[in-house]
Design a protein around this motif. Structure first.
Motif, PDB file in Angstrom:
ATOM      1  N   LEU A  28       0.846  -1.187   0.000  1.00  0.00           N
ATOM      2  CA  LEU A  28       0.000   0.000   0.000  1.00  0.00           C
ATOM      3  C   LEU A  28       0.884   1.241   0.000  1.00  0.00           C
ATOM      4  O   LEU A  28       2.052   1.186   0.407  1.00  0.00           O
ATOM      5  N   HIS A  64      -1.541   6.642   2.098  1.00  0.00           N
ATOM      6  CA  HIS A  64      -2.612   5.721   2.486  1.00  0.00           C
ATOM      7  C   HIS A  64      -2.945   5.884   3.965  1.00  0.00           C
ATOM      8  O   HIS A  64      -2.057   5.961   4.814  1.00  0.00           O
ATOM      9  N   SER A  72      -9.886   1.972   3.385  1.00  0.00           N
ATOM     10  CA  SER A  72      -8.711   2.649   2.836  1.00  0.00           C
ATOM     11  C   SER A  72      -9.074   4.032   2.327  1.00  0.00           C
ATOM     12  O   SER A  72     -10.088   4.213   1.618  1.00  0.00           O
ATOM     13  N   ILE A  74      -7.082   7.152   0.279  1.00  0.00           N
ATOM     14  CA  ILE A  74      -5.890   7.553  -0.468  1.00  0.00           C
ATOM     15  C   ILE A  74      -5.945   9.063  -0.653  1.00  0.00           C
ATOM     16  O   ILE A  74      -6.915   9.590  -1.205  1.00  0.00           O
ATOM     17  N   TYR A  96     -11.909   5.668 -11.559  1.00  0.00           N
ATOM     18  CA  TYR A  96     -11.792   6.530 -10.383  1.00  0.00           C
ATOM     19  C   TYR A  96     -12.930   7.551 -10.279  1.00  0.00           C
ATOM     20  O   TYR A  96     -12.803   8.533  -9.577  1.00  0.00           O
ATOM     21  N   ASP A 128      -9.341  -2.888  -8.294  1.00  0.00           N
ATOM     22  CA  ASP A 128      -7.957  -2.813  -7.834  1.00  0.00           C
ATOM     23  C   ASP A 128      -7.082  -2.132  -8.866  1.00  0.00           C
ATOM     24  O   ASP A 128      -7.267  -2.307 -10.080  1.00  0.00           O
ATOM     25  N   TYR A 164       2.612   0.812  -6.087  1.00  0.00           N
ATOM     26  CA  TYR A 164       1.744   0.736  -4.911  1.00  0.00           C
ATOM     27  C   TYR A 164       0.390   0.147  -5.288  1.00  0.00           C
ATOM     28  O   TYR A 164      -0.172   0.450  -6.347  1.00  0.00           O
ATOM     29  N   ILE A 177      -3.504  -0.017  -4.820  1.00  0.00           N
ATOM     30  CA  ILE A 177      -4.647   0.787  -4.369  1.00  0.00           C
ATOM     31  C   ILE A 177      -5.863  -0.125  -4.445  1.00  0.00           C
ATOM     32  O   ILE A 177      -6.283  -0.523  -5.536  1.00  0.00           O
ATOM     33  N   ALA A 182     -11.440   1.852  -2.341  1.00  0.00           N
ATOM     34  CA  ALA A 182     -10.750   2.900  -1.596  1.00  0.00           C
ATOM     35  C   ALA A 182     -11.352   4.259  -1.908  1.00  0.00           C
ATOM     36  O   ALA A 182     -11.762   4.542  -3.033  1.00  0.00           O
ATOM     37  N   VAL A 206     -10.679   8.006  -2.570  1.00  0.00           N
ATOM     38  CA  VAL A 206      -9.534   8.742  -3.111  1.00  0.00           C
ATOM     39  C   VAL A 206      -9.872  10.231  -3.115  1.00  0.00           C
ATOM     40  O   VAL A 206     -10.885  10.646  -3.689  1.00  0.00           O
TER      41      VAL A 206
END
Length: 510
Positions: free
Chosen positions: A28, A65, A72, A74, A93, A370, A376, A378, A382, A384
Motif C-alpha cells: 500500500l 494511504h 482505505s 488515499i 476513479y 484494484d 503501490y 490501491i 478505496a 480517493v
C-alpha cells in the motif's frame, strides 16, 4: 449493543486486512503508522484536515494511504498524482463512496455531484452541460449582468451587510437561471429554504459525522432504539431538500401546461420532454437542484474572500483599479467584453481561487477496481481524495503561497508562470464541476464591478483610522468560508453613486 458493534468492527478489520493481503503483492502507499484493528482512526484530524494532510504529505509523499476502521483512504497531494489517477484513469476513479447518512437516508446521492458513477449520472451531467455551456453562456451572462445592477446599490445603502448582499446576489442569479424567479431580499421564503439545505448538506458529508456511516447496518434499527436519533435528523433533512427541489419545479410545470412559463432551465427540461417517466422526472428535478447546489454556496465563499483580500492587500486593489480605469473608464460599469483587456483583474481572480480554495479537499472519489500505481497497490473501494489546498499552497508551485500575488500569473518566475489554479479548484476528472462557467463569470463581473465603483478597506477604529485585522480563520466545512470579519466599503466618488442610482432605476423599469 456495544459488544455487537465491537465484534462487527473486529470482523470488518480482519476481512479488510485479509483482502488487502490476498489481492495484491504490491505494498500500500506509505502513510502514518496505524494500529492493527482501528488503523489511523485515532490520528485523523478533526477539522481542516487538508492542512494536516499537507503536512503528512511532506513526510510520506504525494500519494498517501490511511486506514480508518478497515477502510482505505488515499490522499493525493500533487498535480501529477491527481492527473495520473483521477484524470487519466477516470474510467475507474469516477465513482463516489457510499454515504449512508447523506445518501441512503437523506437522499443526496440522487444529486449529480454525489450520485454513483452510473448511466443515470452521465445523463444528468449531459443535461447540466447542455444548460451551462459556451453555447448558452451569453444568456447566462445576461442574467448575471442584470442582477449585478441591482446588487451594487445595496452596497451603497448598507455596506456593513456586504455578506448578506453577496448571498442575495448569488441566489438571485441562480434562481433566475433555474426557475426564472426574482427574489426581493434575503428573507424570501425560497431563499431561506435553499440556505437551510446548504447548511444541512455539509453535516452528513463530513467523514464519519454519524455513527451510521461507520456501521451502515445501524440504519435498520428501530426509531425508538437508543442512539437512533440520526434517523429523525435524516428525515428532517430529506423533507427540507425535497421541498426545495420540488416547490418551484411543480410551479413551472403547471405554468408550462397553461402556456405561461418564462424561459428557464426547468422550462427547457419540461418542454423538451412533456411526458417523462417517473425516473426521468426524478432525474430532471435533481439536475435542477444540482445546478443550485453547485453554484450557490461555493460562489458565495469566493466572493467573501474577495472582500477579505481587498481589505488586507490594498496595493493589489490599487493596481486592479488602475487597470480598470484605463480600460473601462469612470462612466460605465465593466462588461464581460472587457475581460480580455483586463489581465491583472483576471490574475487577481486566479489568486482568489488559490489563496483559500472554496473546496479545500475535493469531493471523494471511489476506486471501482484494484489498481497499481508506481508500484503501490490501491485496493478496490478505496476512497480517493485530492488535497487541492496542499497543491495551491505548495511553495514550489506558488512562491510565497500565503500572499496574494496576481503578478505570479503575468510574470515568469524561474522560466514559467505559476499554474492556473482553476485546474485544481473545480474538482477532477469526470467529476469536475459542470457549473464552472457560471461561477467564473459571476466572480469576474463581481470583482470588476466592485473595483470600478468602490474602495474596500480595513475596518475603522474608534479614532476613525484603519486598524490592523487579526488573521481570519476559514471554516472547517466542506465548503470553506472566511470567518467573521469587517471591512469598509465606500463609493469611489459621488459620480459613482449617481451612475449606480441611474442604472438601478433603468433596471427596475425594465
Amino acid at each position: 449493543m456495544s459488544l455487537l458493534i465491537f465484534a462487527a468492527l473486529v470482523l470488518l478489520c480482519v476481512l479488510t486486512i485479509f483482502r488487502h493481503v490476498k489481492s495484491s503483492n504490491s505494498p500500500l502507499p506509505p502513510g502514518p503508522r496505524n494500529l492493527s484493528l482501528i488503523g489511523n482512526t485515532l490520528h485523523m484530524p478533526i477539522g481542516r484536515e487538508w492542512i494536516t494532510f499537507a503536512q503528512w504529505a511532506k513526510k510520506y509523499g504525494d500519494i498517501m494511504h490511511l486506514s480508518v476502521l478497515g477502510r482505505s483512504i488515499i490522499v493525493l497531494s500533487s498535480p501529477k498524482t491527481i492527473s495520473d489517477l483521477l484524470d487519466k484513469r477516470s474510467t475507474i476513479y469516477s465513482d463516489r463512496p457510499v454515504l449512508t447518512m447523506a445518501g441512503t437516508l437523506v437522499g443526496y446521492d440522487r444529486v449529480i455531484p454525489l450520485e454513483p458513477y452510473t448511466p443515470r449520472h452521465r445523463q444528468g451531467r449531459k443535461l447540466m452541460q447542455s444548460a451551462i455551456s459556451p453555447r448558452t453562456q451569453p444568456v447566462l451572462q445576461a442574467s448575471i449582468s442584470s442582477q449585478m445592477i441591482h446588487f451594487l446599490p445595496r452596497l451603497v445603502d448598507s455596506p456593513a451587510h456586504f455578506r448578506q448582499h453577496t448571498r442575495w446576489l448569488v441566489d438571485s442569479i441562480v434562481f433566475q437561471i433555474t426557475y426564472a424567479y426574482n427574489i426581493s431580499g434575503h428573507d424570501d421564503p425560497l431563499v431561506q429554504l435553499a440556505d437551510r439545505v446548504n447548511r444541512d448538506f455539509g453535516r452528513p458529508i463530513a467523514p464519519a459525522a454519524f455513527l451510521v456511516d461507520i456501521f451502515p447496518s445501524l440504519r435498520h434499527i428501530p426509531d425508538w432504539f437508543p442512539g437512533a436519533g440520526f434517523k429523525a435528523i435524516a428525515r428532517d433533512m430529506r423533507r427540507t431538500y425535497l421541498d426545495m427541489r420540488d416547490r418551484q419545479y411543480d410551479r413551472i410545470r403547471a405554468e408550462v401546461a397553461h402556456g405561461t412559463a418564462k424561459p428557464s432551465l426547468v422550462t427547457t427540461l419540461i418542454e423538451g420532454n412533456p411526458n417523462p417517466t417517473p425516473e426521468e422526472d426524478d432525474l430532471y428535478r435533481n439536475v435542477v437542484a444540482s445546478v443550485y447546489g453547485a453554484g450557490s454556496d461555493t460562489s458565495v465563499s469566493a466572493l467573501e474572500s474577495f472582500f477579505l483580500i481587498m481589505s488586507r492587500f490594498p496595493h493589489v486593489q490599487k493596481a486592479a483599479q488602475a487597470e480598470i480605469d484605463a480600460v473601462v473608464g469612470r462612466g460605465r460599469l465593466p462588461t464581460f467584453g472587457d475581460r480580455e483587456r483586463l489581465p491583472y483583474v483576471d490574475a487577481l481572480i486566479k489568486e482568489i481561487y488559490r489563496w483559500n480554495p472554496v473546496v479545500p479537499m475535493s469531493l471523494p472519489h471511489r476506486l471501482m477496481q484494484d489498481d497499481v500505481y508506481e508500484g503501490y497497490h490501491i485496493p478496490a473501494g478505496a476512497t480517493v481524495i485530492g488535497n487541492s489546498w496542499a497543491i495551491l499552497h505548495d511553495p514550489d508551485l506558488y512562491p510565497d503561497p500565503f500572499d496574494v500575488v496576481p503578478e505570479r500569473y503575468l510574470m515568469k518566475q524561474d522560466g514559467e508562470r505559476n499554474p492556473d489554479p482553476r485546474a485544481f479548484a473545480f474538482g477532477y476528472g469526470r467529476r469536475v464541476c459542470p457549473g464552472q462557467i457560471i461561477a467564473d463569470d459571476t466572480l469576474f463581473l463581481f470583482v470588476a464591478s466592485i473595483l470600478a465603483t468602490f474602495d474596500v478597506g480595513p475596518p475603522l477604529g474608534a479614532n476613525g483610522r484603519p486598524h490592523a485585522q487579526e488573521d481570519v480563520a476559514y471554516t472547517a466545512e466542506l465548503i470553506s468560508h472566511p470567518g467573521p470579519f469587517d471591512c469598509t466599503i465606500t463609493p469611489r466618488s459621488a459620480d459613482v453613486e449617481k451612475l449606480l442610482a441611474t442604472l438601478s432605476v433603468v433596471a427596475d423599469a425594465a
